[in-house]
Structures are given as C-alpha cells and as structure tokens.
Design a protein around this motif. Structure first.
Motif, PDB file in Angstrom:
ATOM      1  N   ALA A  79       0.782  -1.329  -0.122  1.00 30.19           N
ATOM      2  CA  ALA A  79      -0.064   0.088   0.077  1.00 30.19           C
ATOM      3  C   ALA A  79       0.755   1.213   0.013  1.00 30.19           C
ATOM      4  CB  ALA A  79      -1.028   0.137   1.285  1.00 30.19           C
ATOM      5  N   ALA A  80       2.087   1.074   0.023  1.00 28.93           N
ATOM      6  CA  ALA A  80       3.000   2.340   0.185  1.00 28.93           C
ATOM      7  C   ALA A  80       2.851   3.529  -0.906  1.00 28.93           C
ATOM      8  CB  ALA A  80       4.641   1.941   0.529  1.00 28.93           C
ATOM      9  N   ALA A  81       3.081   2.735  -2.100  1.00 28.79           N
ATOM     10  CA  ALA A  81       3.127   3.566  -3.401  1.00 28.79           C
ATOM     11  C   ALA A  81       1.643   4.325  -3.306  1.00 28.79           C
ATOM     12  CB  ALA A  81       2.869   2.851  -4.619  1.00 28.79           C
ATOM     13  N   SER A  82       0.572   3.894  -3.022  1.00 31.77           N
ATOM     14  CA  SER A  82      -0.827   4.258  -3.213  1.00 31.77           C
ATOM     15  C   SER A  82      -0.693   5.812  -1.937  1.00 31.77           C
ATOM     16  CB  SER A  82      -1.868   3.233  -2.883  1.00 31.77           C
ATOM     17  OG  SER A  82      -3.180   3.878  -2.650  1.00 31.77           O
ATOM     18  N   GLY A  83      -0.359   5.095  -0.748  1.00 34.35           N
ATOM     19  CA  GLY A  83      -0.195   6.265   0.241  1.00 34.35           C
ATOM     20  C   GLY A  83       0.763   7.323  -0.162  1.00 34.35           C
ATOM     21  N   ALA A  84       1.971   6.953  -0.597  1.00 35.94           N
ATOM     22  CA  ALA A  84       2.572   8.062  -0.955  1.00 35.94           C
ATOM     23  C   ALA A  84       1.980   9.311  -1.956  1.00 35.94           C
ATOM     24  CB  ALA A  84       3.874   7.610  -1.508  1.00 35.94           C
ATOM     25  N   GLY A  85       1.234   8.456  -2.784  1.00 38.21           N
ATOM     26  CA  GLY A  85       0.266   9.170  -4.004  1.00 38.21           C
ATOM     27  C   GLY A  85      -0.535  10.227  -3.476  1.00 38.21           C
ATOM     28  N   VAL A  86      -1.207   9.834  -2.340  1.00 36.41           N
ATOM     29  CA  VAL A  86      -2.157  10.806  -1.757  1.00 36.41           C
ATOM     30  C   VAL A  86      -1.512  11.686  -0.484  1.00 36.41           C
ATOM     31  CG1 VAL A  86      -3.955   9.111  -2.326  1.00 36.41           C
ATOM     32  CG2 VAL A  86      -3.072   8.989   0.006  1.00 36.41           C
ATOM     33  N   ALA A  87      -0.419  11.313  -0.073  1.00 40.49           N
ATOM     34  CA  ALA A  87       0.014  11.958   1.118  1.00 40.49           C
ATOM     35  C   ALA A  87       0.343  13.491   0.797  1.00 40.49           C
ATOM     36  CB  ALA A  87       1.537  11.340   1.608  1.00 40.49           C
ATOM     37  N   GLU A  88       0.184  14.494   1.729  1.00 38.51           N
ATOM     38  CA  GLU A  88       0.580  15.920   1.622  1.00 38.51           C
ATOM     39  C   GLU A  88       1.897  15.990   1.482  1.00 38.51           C
ATOM     40  OE1 GLU A  88      -1.617  18.151   4.426  1.00 38.51           O
ATOM     41  OE2 GLU A  88      -3.344  17.249   4.339  1.00 38.51           O
TER      42      GLU A  88
END
Length: 396
Positions: free
Chosen positions: A45-54
């Motif tokens: 899930a890291a790539a997805s999380g980084a994509g939406v992270a501020e």
C-alpha cells in the motif's frame, strides 16, 4: 562405570538441549513472521499512500524507516534465536508512536482509518504484540494500553468514523499485547519447568545407578577384602575364590554381558539356598531347609532372596564371630519362610542403625519384589533374619 550409567548420560545430553532455549527460539521464529506479514501489507500500500500524502517525501521516509527496523528485527531474531535482545527494540517503539500522528497529519481524512495507506494502526498492533514478547508482562500491558490510547486520541481528531470504530481499533493494540504476553510467559514458564524436571530426572537416574552400583559391589568388596588380607585362614580361600568368580559373573552381567540362564524349573527355595550357601564352607552353617525346599519362586524373587541370604552370610563372616549359623526354610502352603540366624555378638538395634548391606541390599531389595524381612538382634544374643514371601505369587 562406563556403560553402567548410559541412561544417566542420555538424560544429561538431553538436558544440555535446553527447553527454555528451544522455547525462546520458537518465539524468535514467530516474531519475524508476524512482522513480515505486516511489512508486506505496508509495502503493497506504500505507493498508493505516497500518492495521496500531503508530503510524499515524509511519507516515504517514515515507511522506509519502518522497513529498515523491521528487516533488522527479522535478521536479529533469526540469527540470535531470541527476541529478548536486539537493536530494534527502542526504534520499533518510537516508530509506532511516531507513525500514529504522522498518518493523521500526512494523509487525507478518508484514508486515516480502515486503509493500509494509513498503515500506522496495523503497525502499532504488531509493535504492541511483539513488545510483549521482550518486555516484562506488566510493562508490556501498560505500553499496549498507552499506545492504544495514543491511537484513539489521534483518530478521533480525523472526524472520519464513529468513536465506536476508533475505540474498537484502539483496543486491538492492548488486546494483542495481552495475548502475546500471556502466551510467551506461559511458554517460558513451561520450558523452565521442563528443564527442571529433566534435571531432577538426571539426578534421580544417577542416584538410582549409584544405588545399583552399590548393590552390585557390596558383596564383591567384602570378598576382595578377605582375599587380599594375609590373615584370612587358608581354609576360607577356596570358598572365597568360588564366590569371587560368581561376583565377577554378576559384574559382567551388570556391565552389559548376557546373564547366565537358569532353568525356570530349578528356581525353588532349595536351589536358591544351595546357590547362596556356596563358598561359605568356613562358616558353621547348619542347614534345615527340607520343609520349604520345594517351593517354587519367580525369577526376581529367586534372585533377590538369594542375594539377600548371601549378604547376610557375608555379614556373619565379617562381624558375627558366630559358633553356629542356622539356615532354615519352611512353608505352610500359603507363605514360605527362610530364616538365617547366628549366635554371634549381635548389635543394639535401638542405637545402631542398619548398615547398607542389611538395610538396602537385604531390606529394600526384598521389599521391591514383594517379600518381607524381619531383622532381630541384641548384643551378645546373635542376629536373626526372617524372610517371608507368598506362595500364591509363584510363577508370576
């Protein structure tokens, strides 16, 4: 005594393979497995999380820090075989406490609860559980409750879910910590008990082997002492040599040689006494065994009673200074009885404890095969040893 205490040595080798050590290694195998499962979910899930992270860089920095500490945990647990020591302990706790507010600050509210993009909750549960494997149980529970409260406080600020859901997620952290704390505490205690039981078994086996050794060499030592004594009368030597040969055969059997076979039909009170009296021609023995000679005995009883009678006669030879020794056998068809009595110096039973021969090699050995023994003596009035067994157990 090489070859004699093989059972004791086997238990000693088993004792060196500590149950506590094996239990600890088992815990050290489970811990990296638990972390690896969480780590895979974080990475997926890291790539997805980084994509939406501020702040994409901060999200990746925190995620990779968790990856680095997790890899350190996995390697150290597998190498050392223990979770009780490791450079990952403190960083693991700090990252769990840091990740909870970081996910709330870095991710949009809809991602904070119920997603692996916000992996802090799953990581916190895992950290709380693994901490319970290396922290004292009480400290681990306090830490689990505190970390759960910390998670609850931050998730409630996100306003994305009900407080019931946040509370349920928060309680998972101390809940898993409690389960792991109880399990590891039980396993370690069980392993310690197993090691102690094994040590007790080793000690008991060694004591048993020592007793067997003493039983085996007691009569032999008396014979050797008399054979080596220059003052031993010449007429006694032939009997001693005969007995020495018999003791040598018994010692060889004790050390692993095949015991000589005796026809079961010949195992009677009469043959037992005839064998036991061999070599005691120097003693003034008066046998009166006809009334009980025909009674048949089981193998164990035949051997034990014969050894006991031999031991009593050795004591008579060494200590009694007897002028007459009567060996009597009788039966009433229900029980059989063998009596060895002498008119020697005797001893004070109230103030003089029985020696190893009478106490263990006669008394205990006969009780072990279901035969009773009664020893009576008084100073100046000789000693009488009465051995009694049940005819009903013949052939058992």
């Amino acid at each position: 005594m090489s070859g004699v205490d093989s059972r004791s040595e086997a238990l000693s080798r088993a004792s060196s393979r500590s149950s506590a050590r094996r239990a600890e290694r088992g815990i050290a195998l489970v811990a990296p497995t638990m972390r690896a499962v969480v780590l895979v979910q974080i990475l997926l899930a890291a790539a997805s999380g980084a994509g939406v992270a501020e702040h994409r860089g901060a999200y990746w920095a925190l995620t990779l820090s968790v990856v680095a500490v997790s890899l350190l945990l996995i390697v150290q647990c597998l190498v050392t075989g223990s979770v009780l020591r490791g450079a990952w302990h403190v960083p693991d706790l700090l990252l769990a406490w840091l990740a909870v507010p970081a996910m709330n600050l870095l991710l949009p509210d809809p991602f904070v609860v119920g997603t692996w993009e916000a992996w802090a909750s799953g990581f916190a549960v895992n950290v709380g559980a693994l901490a319970a494997a290396w922290l004292p149980p009480g400290v681990a529970m306090v830490h689990g409750v505190a970390l759960g409260g910390w998670y609850l406080a931050w998730t409630l600020t996100a306003n994305t879910t009900s407080w019931e859901t946040s509370l349920s997620n928060a309680l998972t952290i101390p809940g898993y910590a409690l389960v792991v704390a109880l399990l590891t505490h039980y396993l370690r205690g069980l392993a310690v008990d197993a090691d102690q039981s094994r040590e007790d078994a080793v000690a008991a086996t060694r004591a048993l082997e020592l007793e067997r050794y003493q039983l085996t060499v007691h009569d032999a030592s008396s014979i050797l002492r008399l054979l080596s004594d220059e003052d031993t009368p010449a007429e006694v030597l032939p009997g001693l040599r005969l007995q020495a040969d018999r003791e040598a055969q018994r010692l060889r059997t004790y050390l692993g040689a095949e015991p000589p076979r005796v026809d079961s039909a010949a195992r009677t009170v009469g043959t037992m006494l005839a064998t036991a009296l061999e070599g005691f021609e120097d003693l003034p023995i008066e046998p009166a065994v006809a009334l009980g000679a025909h009674v048949e005995l089981g193998d164990a009883v035949w051997t034990a009673v014969g050894r006991a009678v031999t031991t009593v006669l050795h004591n008579v030879r060494l200590h009694a200074q007897a002028h007459q020794v009567v060996v009597h056998a009788d039966t009433d068809d229900t029980t059989w009885e063998v009596v060895v009595s002498d008119d020697g110096v005797g001893f004070d039973q109230e103030n003089q404890p029985l020696g190893f021969g009478l106490d263990t090699q006669v008394g205990q050995a006969l009780r072990d095969v279901g035969v009773t023994v009664d020893i009576r003596s008084a100073p100046g009035h000789g000693t009488s040893v009465t051995i009694t067994g049940p005819v009903a157990e013949v052939g058992a």
